[in-house]
Motif scaffolding. Structure first.
Motif, mmCIF file in Angstrom:
data_model
loop_
_atom_site.group_PDB
_atom_site.id
_atom_site.type_symbol
_atom_site.label_atom_id
_atom_site.label_comp_id
_atom_site.label_asym_id
_atom_site.label_seq_id
_atom_site.Cartn_x
_atom_site.Cartn_y
_atom_site.Cartn_z
ATOM 1 N N GLU A 18 0.839 -1.208 0.000
ATOM 2 C CA GLU A 18 0.000 0.000 0.000
ATOM 3 C C GLU A 18 0.874 1.259 0.000
ATOM 4 O O GLU A 18 0.577 2.216 -0.705
ATOM 5 C CB GLU A 18 -0.915 -0.015 1.223
ATOM 6 N N ARG A 22 0.828 4.111 -3.354
ATOM 7 C CA ARG A 22 0.164 5.404 -3.170
ATOM 8 C C ARG A 22 1.167 6.521 -2.897
ATOM 9 O O ARG A 22 1.491 6.795 -1.756
ATOM 10 C CB ARG A 22 -0.821 5.326 -2.010
ATOM 11 N N PRO A 24 2.333 10.203 -2.166
ATOM 12 C CA PRO A 24 1.621 11.302 -1.514
ATOM 13 C C PRO A 24 1.374 12.450 -2.486
ATOM 14 O O PRO A 24 2.304 13.013 -3.049
ATOM 15 C CB PRO A 24 2.562 11.717 -0.385
ATOM 16 N N GLU A 27 -2.137 16.510 1.369
ATOM 17 C CA GLU A 27 -1.887 16.439 2.805
ATOM 18 C C GLU A 27 -2.604 15.231 3.410
ATOM 19 O O GLU A 27 -2.090 14.572 4.311
ATOM 20 C CB GLU A 27 -2.380 17.725 3.473
ATOM 21 N N LYS A 28 -3.771 14.920 2.869
ATOM 22 C CA LYS A 28 -4.524 13.752 3.334
ATOM 23 C C LYS A 28 -3.738 12.469 3.059
ATOM 24 O O LYS A 28 -3.673 11.575 3.910
ATOM 25 C CB LYS A 28 -5.870 13.705 2.625
ATOM 26 N N ASP A 29 -3.132 12.370 1.883
ATOM 27 C CA ASP A 29 -2.332 11.197 1.533
ATOM 28 C C ASP A 29 -1.111 11.071 2.438
ATOM 29 O O ASP A 29 -0.717 9.961 2.801
ATOM 30 C CB ASP A 29 -1.874 11.252 0.070
ATOM 31 N N GLY A 31 -0.921 12.003 5.534
ATOM 32 C CA GLY A 31 -1.428 11.480 6.797
ATOM 33 C C GLY A 31 -1.746 10.001 6.713
ATOM 34 O O GLY A 31 -1.468 9.237 7.639
ATOM 35 N N TYR A 32 -2.332 9.597 5.595
ATOM 36 C CA TYR A 32 -2.649 8.190 5.368
ATOM 37 C C TYR A 32 -1.386 7.343 5.377
ATOM 38 O O TYR A 32 -1.313 6.311 6.035
ATOM 39 C CB TYR A 32 -3.396 8.060 4.036
ATOM 40 N N ARG A 33 -0.377 7.813 4.661
ATOM 41 C CA ARG A 33 0.892 7.087 4.601
ATOM 42 C C ARG A 33 1.578 7.038 5.966
ATOM 43 O O ARG A 33 2.204 6.049 6.326
ATOM 44 C CB ARG A 33 1.814 7.721 3.564
ATOM 45 N N SER A 34 1.423 8.093 6.725
ATOM 46 C CA SER A 34 1.990 8.128 8.068
ATOM 47 C C SER A 34 1.336 7.057 8.946
ATOM 48 O O SER A 34 2.014 6.371 9.716
ATOM 49 C CB SER A 34 1.790 9.514 8.676
ATOM 50 N N GLY A 35 0.034 6.917 8.808
ATOM 51 C CA GLY A 35 -0.681 5.882 9.556
ATOM 52 C C GLY A 35 -0.230 4.486 9.162
ATOM 53 O O GLY A 35 -0.073 3.600 10.012
ATOM 54 N N ILE A 36 -0.019 4.276 7.875
ATOM 55 C CA ILE A 36 0.466 2.980 7.395
ATOM 56 C C ILE A 36 1.863 2.710 7.954
ATOM 57 O O ILE A 36 2.164 1.590 8.379
ATOM 58 C CB ILE A 36 0.471 2.920 5.857
#
Length: 52
Positions: A18, A22, A24, A27-29, A31-36
């Motif tokens: 993932e 994806r 980045p 800014e949303k992406d 954050g998403y990548r940071s969570g992953i």
């Protein structure tokens, strides 16, 4: 125990896939990548603790 380690390997593969799929773009992406990334760290820590 073997099944648990195998499951953790599969989860790690999916999370890494993932991250690779994806880039980045917003800014949303980011954050998403940071969570992953955080999830990956947790999986690796659990795997290490079980391997001891």
């Amino acid at each position: 125990m073997k099944r648990t380690l195998h499951a953790l390997d599969k989860i790690q593969e999916r999370l890494e896939s993932e991250l690779d799929s994806r880039p980045p773009t917003s800014e949303k992406d980011v954050g998403y990548r940071s969570g992953i990334s955080e999830a990956l760290v947790c999986v690796m820590e659990v795997r290490q603790s079980l391997a001891r």
